[in-house]
Write a protein that holds these residues in place. Structure first.
Motif, PDB file in Angstrom:
ATOM      1  N   THR A 176       0.835  -1.207   0.000  1.00 29.28           N
ATOM      2  CA  THR A 176       0.000   0.000   0.000  1.00 29.28           C
ATOM      3  C   THR A 176       0.869   1.256   0.000  1.00 29.28           C
ATOM      4  N   ALA A 177       2.067   1.154   0.614  1.00 30.78           N
ATOM      5  CA  ALA A 177       3.007   2.285   0.551  1.00 30.78           C
ATOM      6  C   ALA A 177       3.449   2.527  -0.889  1.00 30.78           C
ATOM      7  N   GLU A 178       3.682   1.451  -1.622  1.00 29.50           N
ATOM      8  CA  GLU A 178       4.083   1.581  -3.030  1.00 29.50           C
ATOM      9  C   GLU A 178       2.940   2.143  -3.872  1.00 29.50           C
ATOM     10  N   ILE A 179       1.711   1.696  -3.588  1.00 27.76           N
ATOM     11  CA  ILE A 179       0.539   2.221  -4.301  1.00 27.76           C
ATOM     12  C   ILE A 179       0.409   3.720  -4.057  1.00 27.76           C
ATOM     13  N   GLN A 180       0.575   4.118  -2.796  1.00 28.82           N
ATOM     14  CA  GLN A 180       0.454   5.530  -2.432  1.00 28.82           C
ATOM     15  C   GLN A 180       1.487   6.375  -3.178  1.00 28.82           C
ATOM     16  N   ARG A 181       2.705   5.857  -3.298  1.00 30.20           N
ATOM     17  CA  ARG A 181       3.756   6.602  -4.002  1.00 30.20           C
ATOM     18  C   ARG A 181       3.476   6.656  -5.508  1.00 30.20           C
ATOM     19  N   GLN A 182       3.080   5.505  -6.075  1.00 32.17           N
ATOM     20  CA  GLN A 182       2.828   5.467  -7.521  1.00 32.17           C
ATOM     21  C   GLN A 182       1.702   6.411  -7.932  1.00 32.17           C
ATOM     22  N   LEU A 183       0.642   6.452  -7.128  1.00 34.52           N
ATOM     23  CA  LEU A 183      -0.524   7.276  -7.459  1.00 34.52           C
ATOM     24  C   LEU A 183      -0.386   8.704  -6.945  1.00 34.52           C
ATOM     25  N   GLN A 184       0.752   8.986  -6.291  1.00 39.86           N
ATOM     26  CA  GLN A 184       1.035  10.328  -5.771  1.00 39.86           C
ATOM     27  C   GLN A 184      -0.101  10.840  -4.881  1.00 39.86           C
ATOM     28  N   LEU A 185      -0.493   9.976  -3.954  1.00 40.45           N
ATOM     29  CA  LEU A 185      -1.582  10.312  -3.044  1.00 40.45           C
ATOM     30  C   LEU A 185      -1.023  10.966  -1.780  1.00 40.45           C
ATOM     31  N   PRO A 186      -1.694  11.993  -1.266  1.00 40.64           N
ATOM     32  CA  PRO A 186      -1.240  12.590  -0.005  1.00 40.64           C
ATOM     33  C   PRO A 186      -1.526  11.643   1.163  1.00 40.64           C
ATOM     34  N   VAL A 187      -0.779  11.798   2.223  1.00 40.88           N
ATOM     35  CA  VAL A 187      -0.974  10.987   3.428  1.00 40.88           C
ATOM     36  C   VAL A 187      -0.898  11.894   4.648  1.00 40.88           C
ATOM     37  N   TRP A 188      -1.815  11.702   5.569  1.00 40.88           N
ATOM     38  CA  TRP A 188      -1.810  12.428   6.824  1.00 40.88           C
ATOM     39  C   TRP A 188      -1.504  11.423   7.935  1.00 40.88           C
ATOM     40  N   SER A 189      -0.311  11.500   8.469  1.00 39.62           N
ATOM     41  CA  SER A 189       0.133  10.503   9.449  1.00 39.62           C
ATOM     42  C   SER A 189      -0.521  10.746  10.799  1.00 39.62           C
ATOM     43  N   ASP A 190      -0.675   9.663  11.551  1.00 42.12           N
ATOM     44  CA  ASP A 190      -1.255   9.697  12.892  1.00 42.12           C
ATOM     45  C   ASP A 190      -0.210   9.186  13.867  1.00 42.12           C
ATOM     46  N   PRO A 191       0.348  10.046  14.718  1.00 43.46           N
ATOM     47  CA  PRO A 191       1.389   9.614  15.659  1.00 43.46           C
ATOM     48  C   PRO A 191       0.935   8.501  16.603  1.00 43.46           C
ATOM     49  N   SER A 192      -0.379   8.373  16.815  1.00 46.36           N
ATOM     50  CA  SER A 192      -0.852   7.315  17.724  1.00 46.36           C
ATOM     51  C   SER A 192      -0.542   5.920  17.174  1.00 46.36           C
ATOM     52  N   ASN A 193      -0.286   5.835  15.854  1.00 47.89           N
ATOM     53  CA  ASN A 193       0.068   4.538  15.276  1.00 47.89           C
ATOM     54  C   ASN A 193       1.440   4.068  15.731  1.00 47.89           C
TER      55      ASN A 193
END
Length: 338
Positions: A176-193
């Motif tokens: 899913t990290a590779e998909i996110q990079r390929q599709l140039q999708l933004p990500v909002w990280s959650d520190p609780s993870n």
């Protein structure tokens, strides 16, 4: 401009052709979007496949209110969705609790309600094979029954007309990290993870990396094991239904009693399994191992009629030929005549 196409799109597209009930064509889908890597990969893939499956896509974001910046991130996610032409509803938890279980219950309740209002037949989450491996390890450590080891199924009921779908179980978190990079999708990280007070985070950060170092591909194999256990459980339940039919005193009445002698002629393990399944079909609370064994002792052929009060007010009673359930009354504990 044509939508992008990758091996990930192809894998998911082929899965949906093999299992059309997972995300039916022309269905309204309500996507649970946290803004993290997995959920954004879910949005990107389904957005690109929408032209082939003719879905109506709706997005939902739940703000737990655990972090000061969560409202700002929710606004940024909403702005991105609006630019993509994807309708998104935001909800903030009015009475946030600091534990995972409460948060999950709140999310599912909101999603079920919103899906019913929108006419969505599927609530879709971004759970991956990595999530399923973590769940298997957690439930294994807790001493879970087989059912717990087979959790995170691709499709399960969420309400009367709504099902929860997990189409990304065929992908790992690395994919899913590779998909996110390929599709140039933004990500909002959650520190609780990354917070180690949550048990799942410790499994993710401390346990799985050790297993992967010892046996590369361990996470994928653990997820596959959970999937096989789910298939075996479904198969077993189907066989149980067939066996129960042969034990009913009236096969045309699902609430009919069991033929006592036929039940007790089975091997001990099958007696327990089928009696347990029958009790569940009667709508009774699950009996613990000790009272179930006492019940089976009372049903032995040399014992006479008897009765057993069940949790919740219902009762079992039996004569020499038949075991039946009733909605109320009965003797306290287990009583049997010689």
């Amino acid at each position: 401009m044509a939508a992008p196409w990758s091996r990930f799109h192809l894998r998911l597209h082929r899965l949906l052709l093999r299992r059309p009930q997972l995300l039916p064509q022309h269905a309204t889908l309500l996507l649970a979007v946290s803004g993290g890597q997995d959920s954004m990969a879910l949005v990107g893939l389904l957005r690109d496949l929408q032209r082939l499956h003719h879905w109506r896509l709706l997005l939902w974001h739940g703000d737990h209110g655990w972090r000061p910046e969560s409202a700002q991130q929710a606004s940024a996610l909403a702005d991105w969705a609006a630019k993509e032409g994807l309708p998104l509803e935001r909800q903030r938890w009015d009475t946030p609790q600091p534990d995972e279980a409460s948060a999950r219950q709140w999310r599912l309740a909101c999603l079920q309600h919103r899906a019913a209002l929108a006419g969505a037949s599927r609530v879709v989450t971004g759970h991956t094979a990595s999530d399923r491996a973590e769940t298997l390890l957690l439930n294994l450590a807790r001493g879970s029954h087989r059912r717990g080891l087979a959790s995170l199924r691709p499709l399960r009921p969420l309400g009367d007309a709504v099902q929860l779908a997990r189409p990304l179980l065929v992908f790992s978190r690395g994919e899913t990290a590779e998909i996110q990079r390929q599709l140039q999708l933004p990500v909002w990280s959650d520190p609780s993870n990354d917070n180690p007070r949550f048990s799942r985070n410790r499994i993710r950060a401390e346990v799985l990396p050790v297993l992967e170092a010892l046996h590369p591909g361990a996470g994928r194999r653990l997820s596959g094991l959970s999937s096989r256990l789910a298939d075996e459980q479904d198969s077993q339940e189907q066989l149980e239904q067939m066996a129960l039919q042969s034990l009913l005193s009236d096969p045309n009445d699902p609430r009919a009693g069991l033929r006592r002698r036929a039940l007790m002629a089975l091997e001990p393990g099958n007696r327990r399994r089928l009696l347990h399944a029958w009790l569940q079909h009667q709508g009774n609370a699950e009996l613990a191992a000790a009272p179930l064994e006492r019940l089976l002792e009372g049903l032995e052929p040399e014992r006479g009629p008897g009765a057993l009060q069940l949790p919740g007010g219902s009762a079992l009673h039996w004569d020499r030929e038949r075991l039946q359930a009733s909605s109320g009354g009965g003797k306290q504990g287990l009583a049997s005549s010689p």
